[in-house]
Design an enzyme around this catalytic site. Structure first.
Site, PDB file in Angstrom:
ATOM      1  N   HIS A 310       0.842  -1.207   0.000  1.00  0.00           N
ATOM      2  CA  HIS A 310       0.000   0.000   0.000  1.00  0.00           C
ATOM      3  C   HIS A 310       0.872   1.250   0.000  1.00  0.00           C
ATOM      4  CE1 HIS A 310      -3.110  -2.934   1.355  1.00  0.00           C
ATOM      5  NE2 HIS A 310      -3.814  -2.216   0.505  1.00  0.00           N
ATOM      6  N   HIS A 314       1.064   1.534  -5.833  1.00  0.00           N
ATOM      7  CA  HIS A 314      -0.270   0.917  -5.902  1.00  0.00           C
ATOM      8  C   HIS A 314      -1.308   1.959  -6.355  1.00  0.00           C
ATOM      9  CE1 HIS A 314      -3.946  -1.193  -4.875  1.00  0.00           C
ATOM     10  NE2 HIS A 314      -4.202  -0.365  -3.862  1.00  0.00           N
ATOM     11  N   HIS A 350      -6.978   6.836  -2.908  1.00  0.00           N
ATOM     12  CA  HIS A 350      -7.841   5.891  -2.198  1.00  0.00           C
ATOM     13  C   HIS A 350      -7.180   5.136  -1.037  1.00  0.00           C
ATOM     14  CE1 HIS A 350      -5.882   2.638  -4.376  1.00  0.00           C
ATOM     15  NE2 HIS A 350      -6.484   1.804  -3.547  1.00  0.00           N
TER      16      HIS A 350
END
Ligand SMILES: Nc1nc2c(ncn2[C@@H]2O[C@@H]3COP(=O)(O)O[C@H]3[C@H]2O)c(=O)[nH]1
Ligand SMILES: [Zn+2]
Length: 674
Positions: A310, A314, A350
């Site tokens: 993460h 990504h 996100h």
């Protein structure tokens, strides 16, 4: 005999070296991977140390999508009454019946059913009898019968604790019975949530006024789908990076390579390139310097916890995949500029400030974030809130500064909706609701499609070429195992797939692809096909005729209205479908590539799975040495045909050298883990 269990009943013990290697046998491939093959306490004697399934039981069934597990007609002879007066004779009868059990049988009753319970107990009896007698039991048979018994017991635990996945949670697929227990509990914990639905009010309060959405001009329709990234010389981007970005619309785009050649700035370049390509910088009056300042903040946020998975790569990968989904489905033409901007933003931000641990970890450790967000979508709330906080922190990084207040509200409402929908515990519910909605696509809300596109882009890598998928899996597993280490240290129960000593990586990936990825991409392509289809066209034509006035009168929207907009709320239709055939052609080509890669990846994991199991059971050094597989060559069809005339057009457009003194997007500091 290597593949037999001896009368003494013990599985041949593995050497120390073998035990060490089995920590992550699936990941013996990449050089330099030894740093994550740490040697924690060995747990071969625990139930987790026993592989959950093997080639005979699980693999066959998983690959067939559970078709082998047809309910098997099994008569269960129960003692009358309880406590049964004739218990002894009943047990004797069971002994005899156990002898009839065929231990090599792989077609077994549903583990959640009574015949399943019956069959498991007979099988255990027969195994025990054979061991007592000193008869040899083939390892495969031992393994799959034990696995089956575990499945049966665990289904009973779930039932007795009121969390029967097949009966009480209708969002979960009902055919999970062939999935190994650990993977099943991971699917249940991670991907389903019975409290779903807080964001989707149904029925009565569906917006009655139609919003006016943009209309795409016929001449632009296909043009927008195949439009290349801007070919003008761009002095903000180093030539090497520019060249790589020319492949931004390809399924085979290598984000890791971009990360490398851009000195750790893939997020920045992908974000910038997408905004330029869709002409959103101009449209929303975003200056390059403001965008750069915001990107710097985001990259720092993504790198805060030094996560292997993460991280900003990504985020860049999700944004690039979203770009393909928009371009190759024709959906780029269904969405307004503001909607496209909101989607790109959602993809980019996100996972910002992801902690490298799961929501469950936050909840179980009662972390400050879990307390702040009351255990609800803890990380997703944090990501979206952080992204907006960063915009408002000053330092010239507010890229929404020049938005009208309506545009700001709309963009914010959509971003919040999309990022919250990346919480994996919404997954099964989301897929199920979309499948239902597609039965009447004219009522389908655009925001639901946007959420599905972001969610799909978020889990895209199993549909990318093996070398990319493998790297992502490796990174994710390292992150999972680090969480497992923390849980061990805190004396918490280890989360599924987080135990570096027992997790069967290849097997979990097979289940992930079969039960999560395939259904997601199927419903996504179904969505693309239905919205672009004839049925939608007819509905729009007739609605526009009936409701001309209403449509013209509709004006500003509240945030809630924004989320309720439907695909058929368009003022004109003629242009949208004019090129339907061409759109479908492009769509199907990409669908083929996507499924080709997915199937190829499944095959590679299947090979690795066999080796993982062999390492666990055979105790054979030769096998252990063979832990690495040589992946099959990638199917040629996943790559675009070579450019005609043998020219590389990409090179032609590149400036020879970048001698300008103009500021570039590169920052000197390498900002991401690689
Ligand atoms: N087991 C498994 N989980 C994955 C894989 N790819 C993505 N995920 C999970 O899906 C999640 C999607 O949201 P996140 O990016 O936050 O975190 C991701 C992972 O937890 C994969 O290949 N295997
Ligand atoms: Zn993500």
């Amino acid at each position: 005999m290597k593949d037999q269990v001896s009368a003494a009943g013990s599985i041949p013990r593995r050497s120390r070296r073998q035990r060490k290697r089995s920590n992550l046998t699936a990941f013996s491939e990449p050089p330099g991977s030894s740093h994550y093959r740490r040697n924690g306490p060995c747990s071969t004697s625990s139930s987790k140390g026993v592989p959950n399934t093997g080639p005979i039981f699980s693999h066959q069934i998983l690959v067939n999508g559970g078709q082998n597990v047809n309910p098997v007609e099994t008569k269960v002879d129960l003692p009358n009454g309880y406590p049964p007066h004739n218990l002894r004779s009943w047990q004797e009868a069971r002994m005899r019946k156990a002898e009839e059990a065929d231990l090599s049988d792989t077609v077994l009753p549903d583990p959640a059913s009574l015949p399943g319970l019956d069959s498991a107990s007979l099988r255990l009896r027969k195994l025990l009898n054979n061991l007592k007698r000193g008869s040899e039991i083939p390892t495969d048979a031992l393994r799959h019968n034990l696995e089956y018994a575990i499945s049966v017991m665990e289904m009973n635990i779930l039932k007795n604790t009121g969390s029967d996945v097949t009966a009480s949670d209708d969002e979960m697929p009902t055919n999970l019975s062939p999935v190994p227990p650990e993977i099943k509990s991971w699917l249940v914990q991670t991907f389903s949530n019975s409290k779903i639905g807080t964001h989707s009010k149904k029925g009565k309060d569906r917006r009655s006024l139609r919003s006016v959405v943009h209309v795409v001009r016929a001449s632009l329709f296909v043009d927008r789908m195949i439009r290349k990234s801007p070919s003008d010389r761009n002095n903000d981007i180093p030539p090497q990076v520019q060249m790589h970005l020319k492949n931004l619309d390809k399924w085979t785009f290598d984000i890791f390579e971009l990360e490398e050649i851009s000195n750790g700035n893939s997020l920045k370049y992908v974000f910038y390139q997408l905004l330029v390509k869709f002409e959103l910088m101009k449209k929303f009056k975003i200056s390059v310097s403001t965008l750069l300042a915001y990107c710097d903040k985001l990259q720092r946020g993504y790198n805060k916890h030094n996560n292997r998975y993460h991280n900003p790569i990504h985020a860049a990968d999700v944004a690039q995949t979203l770009n393909i989904l928009l371009m190759k489905s024709g959906f780029v033409n269904w969405f307004s500029d503001l909607e496209i901007f909101s989607m790109i933003m959602a993809a980019i931000i996100h996972d910002v400030e992801h902690t490298g641990t799961t929501n469950n970890f936050h909840i179980n450790t009662r972390s400050p974030l879990a307390q702040l967000y009351n255990d609800k979508s803890v990380l997703e709330n944090h990501h979206i809130s952080t992204a907006f906080r960063m915009l408002n922190e000053g330092e010239g990084c507010d890229i929404l500064r020049n938005f009208s207040s309506e545009d700001y509200q709309e963009c914010r409402a959509l971003m919040v909706e999309m990022v919250l929908a990346t919480d994996m515990n919404q997954h099964f519910g989301q897929i199920k609701r979309m499948n239902q909605a597609l039965k009447k696509p004219e009522n389908l809300e655009k925001s639901k499609a946007m959420c599905l596109m972001i969610h799909t882009a978020d889990i895209n890598h199993p549909t990318k070429p093996w070398p990319l998928h493998y790297k992502w899996t490796e990174r994710l597993v390292v992150e999972f195992f680090e969480q497992g280490d923390k849980e061990r240290e805190l004396q918490l129960q280890l989360s599924p797939l987080c135990d570096r000593n027992s997790t069967m990586v290849a097997q979990s990936q097979i289940s992930f692809i079969d039960y999560v990825i395939k259904p997601t991409f199927n419903v996504l392509f179904d969505l693309f096909t239905k919205v672009n289809g004839r049925e939608m066209r007819d509905v729009i034509v007739s609605m526009n005729q009936q409701n001309k006035e209403e449509t013209q009168n509709s004006s500003g929207s509240t945030a809630n209205d924004v989320l309720k907009r439907r695909f058929c709320d368009v003022t004109s239709v003629s242009s949208t479908f004019e090129n339907a055939e061409q759109v479908m052609g492009i769509l199907n080509e990409n669908k083929d590539t996507c499924f080709l890669c997915m199937d190829h990846n499944l095959k590679q994991w299947t090979k690795k799975n066999e080796i993982e199991i062999a390492n666990m059971f055979l105790g054979d050094d030769a096998f252990t040495e063979a832990a690495a597989i040589v992946p099959d060559p990638l199917p040629a069809a996943i790559y675009d045909p070579p450019p005609q005339n043998g020219t590389n057009k990409g090179n032609e457009n590149l400036p020879k050298s970048n001698t300008t003194t103009k500021r570039t997007l590169d920052s000197p500091k390498k900002s991401g883990p690689s």
